[in-house]
Design a protein around this motif. Structure first.
Motif, PDB file in Angstrom:
ATOM      1  N   SER A   1       0.813  -1.217   0.000  1.00 59.57           N
ATOM      2  CA  SER A   1       0.000   0.000   0.000  1.00 59.57           C
ATOM      3  C   SER A   1       0.850   1.273   0.000  1.00 59.57           C
ATOM      4  O   SER A   1       0.305   2.374  -0.115  1.00 59.57           O
ATOM      5  CB  SER A   1      -0.921   0.015   1.220  1.00 59.57           C
ATOM      6  OG  SER A   1      -0.161   0.022   2.410  1.00 59.57           O
ATOM      7  N   ILE A   2       2.142   1.138   0.123  1.00 64.53           N
ATOM      8  CA  ILE A   2       3.037   2.300   0.100  1.00 64.53           C
ATOM      9  C   ILE A   2       3.220   2.727  -1.358  1.00 64.53           C
ATOM     10  O   ILE A   2       3.491   1.893  -2.206  1.00 64.53           O
ATOM     11  CB  ILE A   2       4.387   1.971   0.755  1.00 64.53           C
ATOM     12  CG1 ILE A   2       4.172   1.558   2.214  1.00 64.53           C
ATOM     13  CG2 ILE A   2       5.316   3.181   0.672  1.00 64.53           C
ATOM     14  CD1 ILE A   2       5.440   1.108   2.906  1.00 64.53           C
ATOM     15  N   ARG A   3       3.095   4.017  -1.620  1.00 69.69           N
ATOM     16  CA  ARG A   3       3.137   4.496  -3.008  1.00 69.69           C
ATOM     17  C   ARG A   3       4.414   4.086  -3.721  1.00 69.69           C
ATOM     18  O   ARG A   3       4.399   3.722  -4.890  1.00 69.69           O
ATOM     19  CB  ARG A   3       2.997   6.014  -3.044  1.00 69.69           C
ATOM     20  CG  ARG A   3       1.583   6.489  -2.831  1.00 69.69           C
ATOM     21  CD  ARG A   3       1.475   7.953  -3.146  1.00 69.69           C
ATOM     22  NE  ARG A   3       0.159   8.474  -2.904  1.00 69.69           N
ATOM     23  CZ  ARG A   3      -0.190   9.730  -3.116  1.00 69.69           C
ATOM     24  NH1 ARG A   3       0.704  10.586  -3.563  1.00 69.69           N
ATOM     25  NH2 ARG A   3      -1.413  10.122  -2.873  1.00 69.69           N
ATOM     26  N   ALA A   4       5.546   4.157  -3.004  1.00 67.84           N
ATOM     27  CA  ALA A   4       6.813   3.813  -3.638  1.00 67.84           C
ATOM     28  C   ALA A   4       7.846   3.472  -2.575  1.00 67.84           C
ATOM     29  O   ALA A   4       7.705   3.865  -1.408  1.00 67.84           O
ATOM     30  CB  ALA A   4       7.326   4.967  -4.497  1.00 67.84           C
TER      31      ALA A   4
ATOM     32  N   THR B   1       7.476   2.141  -7.798  1.00 63.91           N
ATOM     33  CA  THR B   1       6.143   2.427  -7.285  1.00 63.91           C
ATOM     34  C   THR B   1       5.398   1.125  -7.001  1.00 63.91           C
ATOM     35  O   THR B   1       5.827   0.038  -7.408  1.00 63.91           O
ATOM     36  CB  THR B   1       5.330   3.245  -8.298  1.00 63.91           C
ATOM     37  OG1 THR B   1       5.023   2.415  -9.427  1.00 63.91           O
ATOM     38  CG2 THR B   1       6.091   4.477  -8.746  1.00 63.91           C
ATOM     39  N   ASN B   2       4.238   1.253  -6.333  1.00 65.12           N
ATOM     40  CA  ASN B   2       3.460   0.041  -6.079  1.00 65.12           C
ATOM     41  C   ASN B   2       2.821  -0.496  -7.348  1.00 65.12           C
ATOM     42  O   ASN B   2       2.278  -1.596  -7.353  1.00 65.12           O
ATOM     43  CB  ASN B   2       2.421   0.268  -4.982  1.00 65.12           C
ATOM     44  CG  ASN B   2       1.500   1.425  -5.260  1.00 65.12           C
ATOM     45  OD1 ASN B   2       1.483   1.972  -6.358  1.00 65.12           O
ATOM     46  ND2 ASN B   2       0.740   1.832  -4.252  1.00 65.12           N
TER      47      ASN B   2
ATOM     48  N   SER C   1      10.940   4.166   2.606  1.00 64.37           N
ATOM     49  CA  SER C   1       9.558   4.150   2.128  1.00 64.37           C
ATOM     50  C   SER C   1       9.172   5.577   1.720  1.00 64.37           C
ATOM     51  O   SER C   1       9.573   6.547   2.365  1.00 64.37           O
ATOM     52  CB  SER C   1       8.620   3.635   3.222  1.00 64.37           C
ATOM     53  OG  SER C   1       8.722   4.415   4.388  1.00 64.37           O
TER      54      SER C   1
ATOM     55  N   PRO D   1       5.853   7.293   1.042  1.00 68.21           N
ATOM     56  CA  PRO D   1       4.389   7.291   1.016  1.00 68.21           C
ATOM     57  C   PRO D   1       3.775   8.464   0.272  1.00 68.21           C
ATOM     58  O   PRO D   1       2.602   8.393  -0.112  1.00 68.21           O
ATOM     59  CB  PRO D   1       4.016   7.313   2.494  1.00 68.21           C
ATOM     60  CG  PRO D   1       5.168   7.967   3.164  1.00 68.21           C
ATOM     61  CD  PRO D   1       6.370   7.521   2.389  1.00 68.21           C
TER      62      PRO D   1
ATOM     63  N   PHE E   1       5.107   9.751  -2.559  1.00 68.44           N
ATOM     64  CA  PHE E   1       5.656   9.755  -3.914  1.00 68.44           C
ATOM     65  C   PHE E   1       4.605  10.262  -4.905  1.00 68.44           C
ATOM     66  O   PHE E   1       3.435   9.905  -4.801  1.00 68.44           O
ATOM     67  CB  PHE E   1       6.094   8.342  -4.295  1.00 68.44           C
ATOM     68  CG  PHE E   1       6.863   8.257  -5.566  1.00 68.44           C
ATOM     69  CD1 PHE E   1       6.229   7.986  -6.766  1.00 68.44           C
ATOM     70  CD2 PHE E   1       8.239   8.458  -5.566  1.00 68.44           C
ATOM     71  CE1 PHE E   1       6.934   7.911  -7.933  1.00 68.44           C
ATOM     72  CE2 PHE E   1       8.962   8.379  -6.739  1.00 68.44           C
ATOM     73  CZ  PHE E   1       8.312   8.100  -7.935  1.00 68.44           C
TER      74      PHE E   1
END
Length: 119
Positions: free
Chosen positions: A30-33, A52-53, A97, A99, A101
């Motif tokens: 769930s972390i953007r990148a 990215t995710n 992490s 978040p 991004f």
């Protein structure tokens, strides 16, 4: 928030390869990148690569064509495959992490892993 632990650093000759691993204590899906940074002695920390995710990747010009970032959400792990290493790649490498991004504002850092490339 997840905790990040890097591994895989070491001493290698120029032209050699290493694979760094960043293992998260929780889900990273769930972390953007996620990103890999590095800091050489006497220099500022710099961004090396991001993923990215959605698995979109980007690289610093200095490592394009030599480094590959990848992720395994099932294992909560991000990798950095480093080929054709140069002495200028010597640095402590950190996983982070991202978040927010594409805003580059790391929320968590690992402890770092040392990469030393001898000439």
């Amino acid at each position: 928030q997840v905790q990040l632990v890097e591994s895989g650093g070491g001493l290698v000759q120029a032209g050699g390869s290493l694979r760094l691993t960043c293992t998260a204590s929780g889900s990273i899906s769930s972390i953007r990148a996620m990103g890999w940074y590095r800091q050489a002695p006497g220099k500022q920390r710099e961004l090396v690569a991001t993923i990215t995710n959605g698995a979109r990747t980007d690289y610093a010009d200095s490592v394009k064509g030599r480094f590959t970032i990848s992720g395994d959400n099932a294992k909560n792990t991000v990798y950095l495959q480093m080929n054709s290493l140069k002495p200028d790649d010597t640095a402590v490498y950190y996983c982070a992490s991202l978040p927010l991004f594409p805003i580059l504002s790391p929320s968590r850092w690992g402890q770092g892993t040392q990469v030393t490339v001898s000439s």
